[in-house]
Design an enzyme around this catalytic site. Sequence first.
Site, PDB file in Angstrom:
ATOM      1  N   ARG A 157     -35.879  -2.504  85.525  1.00 35.07           N
ATOM      2  CA  ARG A 157     -34.560  -2.336  86.134  1.00 35.07           C
ATOM      3  C   ARG A 157     -34.645  -2.409  87.653  1.00 35.07           C
ATOM      4  O   ARG A 157     -33.765  -2.962  88.314  1.00 35.07           O
ATOM      5  CB  ARG A 157     -33.945  -1.007  85.687  1.00 35.07           C
ATOM      6  N   LYS A 259     -29.138  -0.105  90.469  1.00 37.06           N
ATOM      7  CA  LYS A 259     -29.254   1.279  90.937  1.00 37.06           C
ATOM      8  C   LYS A 259     -29.469   1.311  92.455  1.00 37.06           C
ATOM      9  O   LYS A 259     -30.456   1.849  92.965  1.00 37.06           O
ATOM     10  CB  LYS A 259     -30.385   1.993  90.191  1.00 37.06           C
ATOM     11  N   GLU A 295     -18.052   4.696  83.593  1.00 41.50           N
ATOM     12  CA  GLU A 295     -19.096   5.705  83.454  1.00 41.50           C
ATOM     13  C   GLU A 295     -18.749   6.928  84.279  1.00 41.50           C
ATOM     14  O   GLU A 295     -17.806   6.922  85.072  1.00 41.50           O
ATOM     15  CB  GLU A 295     -20.463   5.156  83.841  1.00 41.50           C
TER      16      GLU A 295
END
Length: 413
Positions: A157, A259, A295
């Site tokens: 990721r 992220k 989210e």
Amino acid sequence: MERSAVLGGLQPNYLLCPSRRYSSTPLPSLSFADKTLSPLKLQKRIPLASRNVQAAFPLKRDAVLSDTYSSVETSELADIDWDNLGFSFLPTDYMYTMKCARGGDFSEGELQRFGNIEMSPSAGVLNYGQGLFEGLKAYRKQDGNILLFRPEENAQRMRLGAERMCMPSPTVEQFVEAVKATVLANKRWIPPPGKGSLYIRPLLMGSGAVLGLAPAPEYTFLIYVSPVGNYFKEGVAPIHLVVEHELHRATPGGTGGVKTIGNYAAVLKAQSAAKARGYSDVLYLDCVNKRYLEEVSSCNIFVVKDNVISTPAIKGTILPGITRKSIIDVALNQGFQVEERFVAVDELLDADEVFCTGTAVVVSPVGSITYMGKRVAYKNGGIGVVSQQLYSVITRLQMGLIEDKMDWTVELR
């Protein structure tokens, strides 16, 4: 510090082990009376001997120890109140750093005494937000061994995020080995079984100086760790969410799916206002239709109705959570039907239960959700059968209490 004092008693491959089930001479726990940081000048290299090791990766580099690394032996845990750990930062002994120039590759890294870092005021991460972070945990088993949970997923990721943010990144192998090294160097800070976990925070940032808008000329990969308890003060008790319909976490074509550090600063305004009104956190809607769930500030959302578990599909504005991914696989194996799709906010009104997932929270049941002034409370106070079942399986896997048939954990001895 004498070279022999730094390296005495350490096996050549004690830090970087290419096997998934890590086995070597245990790294001594570390204790310091003097916490003063000194300049890092003399470097100690530990060659990677191949004896007694089955190579899983084609290339391994030397580990480097800064001159401040100590091999003082002690088997004691850190002297803190393990029964009252919250989710807040506690300084530990060591951090790991690795650098590379733009267009280059990361090579060898080093363990340094934990402390402040020096950076130019013109660093890319400070001026233009060119930075990413990851989060994962280490757990202490009853036999004293340590378990990591799917660190390769965090590495992958970070690489995807780095591509989006125009940064070089460590290879998957470099990332995982750096995590292992950092965890073992801070082993005495890993809570006893059942008391919490060691939170691991890898950072990737543009550390080189840049004035005009452009990728930084130098990049730093850094890992630090901290022992933690529950993320929400409620612990595993239900949390209470409010739906935000004016402010948005991410936009199509933006960076919501990686992220990057800026994603999290953007939620602080709404989150702070929600907490001031007594809510635990904020649930965000899509910014186009203002109708579909995305989210929570730092975790993914799941909605349960009968035997069907639904969660918003990953479409570029939602972070592909590793706990989310794991929960989906566990739920399928447990016989649930899982749907990744657009989930309308109205579905919250008729849900049997709702829960959140994330590295920090693991699985957190939702007791109530407030939308447009209307509060929906879930039965049993929000602690539903499904969230309990999935929480039990995933945490027992992470702690080594059940057999890992998924091959998700990495064991360090």
